[in-house]
Design an enzyme around this catalytic site. Structure first.
Site, PDB file in Angstrom:
ATOM      1  CG  HIS A  64      -2.165  -0.668  -4.391  1.00 18.47           C
ATOM      2  ND1 HIS A  64      -2.616   0.615  -4.221  1.00 18.47           N
ATOM      3  CD2 HIS A  64      -2.374  -1.297  -3.212  1.00 18.47           C
ATOM      4  CE1 HIS A  64      -3.082   0.747  -2.989  1.00 18.47           C
ATOM      5  NE2 HIS A  64      -2.948  -0.387  -2.362  1.00 18.47           N
ATOM      6  CD  GLU A  88      -3.119   3.196  -7.140  1.00 12.54           C
ATOM      7  OE1 GLU A  88      -3.467   4.371  -7.205  1.00 12.54           O
ATOM      8  OE2 GLU A  88      -2.499   2.731  -6.167  1.00 12.54           O
ATOM      9  CB  SER A 136      -0.848   0.061   1.269  1.00 14.01           C
ATOM     10  OG  SER A 136      -1.757  -0.976   1.330  1.00 14.01           O
ATOM     11  CG  ASN A 168      -3.351   4.006  -0.437  1.00 13.71           C
ATOM     12  OD1 ASN A 168      -4.587   4.087  -0.358  1.00 13.71           O
ATOM     13  ND2 ASN A 168      -2.712   2.864  -0.302  1.00 13.71           N
TER      14      ASN A 168
HETATM   15  C1  LIG Z   1      -5.070   6.084   5.413  1.00 18.57           C
HETATM   16  C2  LIG Z   1      -5.411   5.098   4.339  1.00 18.57           C
HETATM   17  C3  LIG Z   1      -4.522   3.948   4.391  1.00 18.57           C
HETATM   18  C4  LIG Z   1      -4.840   3.007   3.331  1.00 18.57           C
HETATM   19  C5  LIG Z   1      -4.653   1.620   3.814  1.00 18.57           C
HETATM   20  C6  LIG Z   1      -4.569   0.643   2.780  1.00 18.57           C
HETATM   21  C7  LIG Z   1      -5.588   0.883   1.727  1.00 18.57           C
HETATM   22  C8  LIG Z   1      -5.246   0.163   0.499  1.00 18.57           C
HETATM   23  O1  LIG Z   1      -3.934   0.304   0.060  1.00 18.57           O
HETATM   24  C9  LIG Z   1      -6.174   0.577  -0.602  1.00 18.57           C
HETATM   25  C10 LIG Z   1      -7.597   0.239  -0.305  1.00 18.57           C
HETATM   26  O2  LIG Z   1      -8.028  -0.877  -0.441  1.00 18.57           O
HETATM   27  S1  LIG Z   1      -8.525   1.541   0.230  1.00 18.57           S
HETATM   28  C11 LIG Z   1     -10.093   0.858   0.491  1.00 18.57           C
HETATM   29  C12 LIG Z   1     -10.861   0.900  -0.760  1.00 18.57           C
HETATM   30  N1  LIG Z   1     -12.160   0.367  -0.522  1.00 18.57           N
HETATM   31  C13 LIG Z   1     -13.234   1.145  -0.355  1.00 18.57           C
HETATM   32  O3  LIG Z   1     -13.153   2.352  -0.434  1.00 18.57           O
HETATM   33  C14 LIG Z   1     -14.505   0.403  -0.081  1.00 18.57           C
HETATM   34  C15 LIG Z   1     -15.656   1.321   0.022  1.00 18.57           C
HETATM   35  N2  LIG Z   1     -16.858   0.547   0.239  1.00 18.57           N
HETATM   36  C16 LIG Z   1     -17.579  -0.031  -0.749  1.00 18.57           C
HETATM   37  O4  LIG Z   1     -17.248   0.072  -1.909  1.00 18.57           O
HETATM   38  C17 LIG Z   1     -18.801  -0.782  -0.329  1.00 18.57           C
HETATM   39  O5  LIG Z   1     -19.178  -0.328   0.944  1.00 18.57           O
HETATM   40  C18 LIG Z   1     -18.614  -2.330  -0.311  1.00 18.57           C
HETATM   41  C19 LIG Z   1     -18.412  -2.842  -1.739  1.00 18.57           C
HETATM   42  C20 LIG Z   1     -17.449  -2.769   0.554  1.00 18.57           C
HETATM   43  C21 LIG Z   1     -19.863  -2.970   0.274  1.00 18.57           C
HETATM   44  O6  LIG Z   1     -20.963  -2.510  -0.413  1.00 18.57           O
HETATM   45  P1  LIG Z   1     -22.244  -1.934   0.335  1.00 18.57           P
HETATM   46  O7  LIG Z   1     -23.217  -1.621  -0.715  1.00 18.57           O
HETATM   47  O8  LIG Z   1     -21.787  -0.860   1.253  1.00 18.57           O
HETATM   48  O9  LIG Z   1     -22.723  -3.112   1.251  1.00 18.57           O
HETATM   49  P2  LIG Z   1     -23.340  -4.512   0.861  1.00 18.57           P
HETATM   50  O10 LIG Z   1     -24.787  -4.367   0.519  1.00 18.57           O
HETATM   51  O11 LIG Z   1     -22.937  -5.428   1.977  1.00 18.57           O
HETATM   52  O12 LIG Z   1     -22.541  -4.974  -0.419  1.00 18.57           O
HETATM   53  C22 LIG Z   1     -22.901  -4.626  -1.745  1.00 18.57           C
HETATM   54  C23 LIG Z   1     -22.609  -5.747  -2.665  1.00 18.57           C
HETATM   55  O13 LIG Z   1     -21.236  -6.071  -2.597  1.00 18.57           O
HETATM   56  C24 LIG Z   1     -21.067  -7.464  -2.309  1.00 18.57           C
HETATM   57  N3  LIG Z   1     -19.855  -7.673  -1.556  1.00 18.57           N
HETATM   58  C25 LIG Z   1     -19.359  -6.903  -0.577  1.00 18.57           C
HETATM   59  N4  LIG Z   1     -18.213  -7.407  -0.136  1.00 18.57           N
HETATM   60  C26 LIG Z   1     -17.962  -8.527  -0.870  1.00 18.57           C
HETATM   61  C27 LIG Z   1     -16.921  -9.480  -0.881  1.00 18.57           C
HETATM   62  N5  LIG Z   1     -15.883  -9.403  -0.055  1.00 18.57           N
HETATM   63  N6  LIG Z   1     -16.993 -10.481  -1.766  1.00 18.57           N
HETATM   64  C28 LIG Z   1     -18.028 -10.582  -2.608  1.00 18.57           C
HETATM   65  N7  LIG Z   1     -19.034  -9.711  -2.642  1.00 18.57           N
HETATM   66  C29 LIG Z   1     -19.011  -8.695  -1.774  1.00 18.57           C
HETATM   67  C30 LIG Z   1     -22.319  -7.806  -1.522  1.00 18.57           C
HETATM   68  O14 LIG Z   1     -22.601  -9.178  -1.558  1.00 18.57           O
HETATM   69  C31 LIG Z   1     -23.367  -6.983  -2.228  1.00 18.57           C
HETATM   70  O15 LIG Z   1     -23.804  -7.618  -3.412  1.00 18.57           O
HETATM   71  P3  LIG Z   1     -25.254  -7.365  -3.961  1.00 18.57           P
HETATM   72  O16 LIG Z   1     -25.327  -8.355  -5.056  1.00 18.57           O
HETATM   73  O17 LIG Z   1     -25.272  -5.956  -4.446  1.00 18.57           O
HETATM   74  O18 LIG Z   1     -26.185  -7.639  -2.861  1.00 18.57           O
HETATM   75  N1  LIG Z   2      -6.027  -4.304   3.890  1.00 16.89           N
HETATM   76  C1  LIG Z   2      -6.132  -3.458   2.885  1.00 16.89           C
HETATM   77  O1  LIG Z   2      -7.119  -2.713   2.773  1.00 16.89           O
HETATM   78  C2  LIG Z   2      -5.063  -3.415   1.820  1.00 16.89           C
HETATM   79  C3  LIG Z   2      -5.385  -2.886   0.566  1.00 16.89           C
HETATM   80  C4  LIG Z   2      -4.396  -2.855  -0.456  1.00 16.89           C
HETATM   81  C5  LIG Z   2      -3.119  -3.342  -0.179  1.00 16.89           C
HETATM   82  N2  LIG Z   2      -2.847  -3.849   1.051  1.00 16.89           N
HETATM   83  C6  LIG Z   2      -1.492  -4.389   1.256  1.00 16.89           C
HETATM   84  O2  LIG Z   2      -1.554  -5.801   1.037  1.00 16.89           O
HETATM   85  C7  LIG Z   2      -0.634  -6.477   1.897  1.00 16.89           C
HETATM   86  C8  LIG Z   2      -1.401  -7.477   2.753  1.00 16.89           C
HETATM   87  O3  LIG Z   2      -2.385  -6.807   3.482  1.00 16.89           O
HETATM   88  P1  LIG Z   2      -3.601  -7.586   4.170  1.00 16.89           P
HETATM   89  O4  LIG Z   2      -4.542  -6.547   4.642  1.00 16.89           O
HETATM   90  O5  LIG Z   2      -4.048  -8.692   3.279  1.00 16.89           O
HETATM   91  O6  LIG Z   2      -2.857  -8.232   5.433  1.00 16.89           O
HETATM   92  P2  LIG Z   2      -3.325  -9.466   6.342  1.00 16.89           P
HETATM   93  O7  LIG Z   2      -2.684  -9.263   7.656  1.00 16.89           O
HETATM   94  O8  LIG Z   2      -4.787  -9.668   6.243  1.00 16.89           O
HETATM   95  O9  LIG Z   2      -2.632 -10.729   5.600  1.00 16.89           O
HETATM   96  C9  LIG Z   2      -1.252 -10.927   5.523  1.00 16.89           C
HETATM   97  C10 LIG Z   2      -1.001 -12.427   5.445  1.00 16.89           C
HETATM   98  O10 LIG Z   2       0.373 -12.641   5.130  1.00 16.89           O
HETATM   99  C11 LIG Z   2       0.816 -13.760   5.882  1.00 16.89           C
HETATM  100  N3  LIG Z   2       2.280 -13.685   5.968  1.00 16.89           N
HETATM  101  C12 LIG Z   2       3.020 -12.821   6.690  1.00 16.89           C
HETATM  102  N4  LIG Z   2       4.332 -13.051   6.456  1.00 16.89           N
HETATM  103  C13 LIG Z   2       4.398 -14.071   5.553  1.00 16.89           C
HETATM  104  C14 LIG Z   2       5.462 -14.750   4.906  1.00 16.89           C
HETATM  105  N5  LIG Z   2       6.737 -14.430   5.136  1.00 16.89           N
HETATM  106  N6  LIG Z   2       5.167 -15.736   4.032  1.00 16.89           N
HETATM  107  C15 LIG Z   2       3.881 -16.069   3.776  1.00 16.89           C
HETATM  108  N7  LIG Z   2       2.826 -15.444   4.367  1.00 16.89           N
HETATM  109  C16 LIG Z   2       3.094 -14.467   5.239  1.00 16.89           C
HETATM  110  C17 LIG Z   2       0.099 -13.631   7.206  1.00 16.89           C
HETATM  111  O11 LIG Z   2       0.073 -14.875   7.902  1.00 16.89           O
HETATM  112  C18 LIG Z   2      -1.280 -13.148   6.773  1.00 16.89           C
HETATM  113  O12 LIG Z   2      -2.160 -14.228   6.523  1.00 16.89           O
HETATM  114  C19 LIG Z   2       0.085  -5.372   2.679  1.00 16.89           C
HETATM  115  O13 LIG Z   2       1.262  -5.045   2.005  1.00 16.89           O
HETATM  116  C20 LIG Z   2      -0.928  -4.223   2.643  1.00 16.89           C
HETATM  117  O14 LIG Z   2      -0.308  -2.966   2.782  1.00 16.89           O
HETATM  118  C21 LIG Z   2      -3.785  -3.914   2.052  1.00 16.89           C
END
Ligand SMILES: CCCCCCC[C@H](O)CC(=O)SCCNC(=O)CCNC(=O)[C@H](O)C(C)(C)COP(=O)([O-])OP(=O)([O-])OC[C@H]1O[C@@H](n2cnc3c(N)ncnc32)[C@H](O)[C@@H]1OP(=O)([O-])[O-]
Ligand SMILES: NC(=O)c1ccc[n+]([C@@H]2O[C@H](COP(=O)([O-])OP(=O)(O)OC[C@H]3O[C@@H](n4cnc5c(N)ncnc54)[C@H](O)[C@@H]3O)[C@@H](O)[C@H]2O)c1
Length: 309
Positions: free
Chosen positions: A165, A177, A144, A215
């Site tokens: 990503h 990405e 990330s 991010n």
């Molecule tokens: C400081 C920041 C630091 C960053 C940290 C790391 C971040 C990282 O690098 C980047 C990211 O990821 S950033 C993060 C980026 N992420 C965001 O920004 C996420 C923002 N949130 C969203 O986009 C929505 O809230 C969700 C899609 C999560 C849920 O949708 P909702 O409408 O609120 O709720 P719903 O009604 O429950 O679900 C709707 C539909 O989705 C389906 N479904 C859900 N999960 C599922 C799964 N695992 N599998 C399969 N399906 C799944 C569900 O079945 C349903 O289907 P239907 O057929 O329509 O009934």
């Molecule tokens: N969580 C998010 O929203 C998100 C989104 C995009 C990218 N990422 C990135 O993806 C990566 C994983 O994040 P996550 O949220 O899936 O973490 P997580 O903690 O859910 O999963 C990490 C997994 O890696 C395993 N692991 C750790 N060290 C290992 C090794 N040496 N060999 C094999 N397995 C090992 C752990 O047992 C664990 O199951 C990180 O780099 C994170 O920054 C996370």
């Protein structure tokens, strides 16, 4: 058009590969992200080996994949439950699991790492993999926040190393990405772009800069929301409602922070502050530090900004 890969100039070193067509994928890390990526890759016909440190963790990963597939088929095969079940079994057949990285990378076209966000641990893993994987295998990290070039520096395949990503939850989020460093070959970059498209995702081309595109914009937004709350300018609930209804975000910043994990968010911000201490966008939040110190990390621990029990 969101990306113009052909316009990106980057350094080339001699590559053992030309536009690898990715069929066999090894995913290291079966957590939130790794399991999601494995599901999507297997659903699009790839042969996937998912690697983690124990069989128990891998069993949980497969359970997560099964649960998510059930949600997918509920919609996709609404009128044909048998076809839905058949699809689930077909996808699960494409996924095998292993705790042995050495055997898991044999025959692999792409090794995608999704382990803990720690540079040293990622470097150690890739350094080991570099000696074990076939010459043509492309390496990619799902980091990330860490520079891809810092991770790839542990290997001797700088031309066959890039970033992929994904976004959480992977089965739902359409973006990938694709990150090229100054040494990623055009062939490798194109293979990663093509792979993202075959997964049904929309790729965007990114430089290897902190936070890539999403991010870099998203982390300061989440932190500013927390600071807004700390200054008493609005309640958590109102800020969440405001961002959902005012700009159409599916989750407000506090809901989303709890969903991602407060430890992850703090870790990223702390790292960036270390790199650029005077940047006010990267200023800390007392509340965030306190919650993380108390182990209130969000949904995964039952409490973060909100309670989930
Ligand atoms: C400081 C920041 C630091 C960053 C940290 C790391 C971040 C990282 O690098 C980047 C990211 O990821 S950033 C993060 C980026 N992420 C965001 O920004 C996420 C923002 N949130 C969203 O986009 C929505 O809230 C969700 C899609 C999560 C849920 O949708 P909702 O409408 O609120 O709720 P719903 O009604 O429950 O679900 C709707 C539909 O989705 C389906 N479904 C859900 N999960 C599922 C799964 N695992 N599998 C399969 N399906 C799944 C569900 O079945 C349903 O289907 P239907 O057929 O329509 O009934
Ligand atoms: N969580 C998010 O929203 C998100 C989104 C995009 C990218 N990422 C990135 O993806 C990566 C994983 O994040 P996550 O949220 O899936 O973490 P997580 O903690 O859910 O999963 C990490 C997994 O890696 C395993 N692991 C750790 N060290 C290992 C090794 N040496 N060999 C094999 N397995 C090992 C752990 O047992 C664990 O199951 C990180 O780099 C994170 O920054 C996370």
């Amino acid at each position: 058009m969101a990306f113009f890969a052909h316009q990106i100039r980057r350094g080339f070193s001699s590559s053992a590969v030309r536009n690898v067509v990715i069929k066999q994928v090894t995913i290291i890390g079966g957590g939130q992200m790794g399991a999601g990526i494995a599901q999507v890759a297997a659903s699009t016909g790839h042969s996937v080996t998912l690697v983690d440190t124990s069989d128990d963790i891998l069993k949980k990963s497969i359970k997560t994949i099964e649960g998510s597939l059930k949600r997918v088929v509920k919609k996709k095969f609404a009128d044909k439950p048998e076809a839905g079940e058949e699809f689930i079994q077909k996808v699960l057949k494409n996924v095998s699991t292993s705790t042995d990285v050495g055997s898991a990378v044999q025959g692999s076209d792409l090794v995608l790492e999704a382990i803990v966000e720690n540079l040293k641990i990622k470097q150690d893993l890739f350094s080991r993999l570099d000696k074990l994987a076939p010459a043509h295998t492309i390496f990619a990290s799902n980091t990330s926040s860490l520079p891809i070039s810092d991770i790839s520096s542990a290997t001797n395949r700088l031309d066959r190393f890039g970033g992929l990503h994904f976004f959480n939850p992977v089965p739902m989020m359409k973006l990938v990405e694709v990150i090229g460093t100054s040494t990623t070959s055009q062939e490798t970059f194109d293979s990663l772009l093509n792979f993202s498209k075959v997964l049904g995702k929309t790729p965007v081309s990114c430089k290897d800069t902190p936070g890539f595109i999403v991010n870099r914009l998203f982390v300061p937004y989440l932190y500013e929301a927390i600071r807004l709350y700390e200054r008493g300018h609005g309640s958590k609930e109102d800020i969440d409602i405001a961002m959902k209804l005012g700009v159409g975000y599916p989750m407000g910043p506090f809901e989303l922070s709890d969903y991602i994990g407060l430890d992850t968010i703090k870790f990223i911000m702390d790292g960036w502050r270390e790199m650029d201490p005077d940047n006010t966008l990267f200023a800390p939040s007392e509340l965030m530090d306190k919650l993380v110190a108390e182990g209130k990390l969000g949904k995964k621990t039952g409490e973060g900004f909100y309670k989930y029990k």
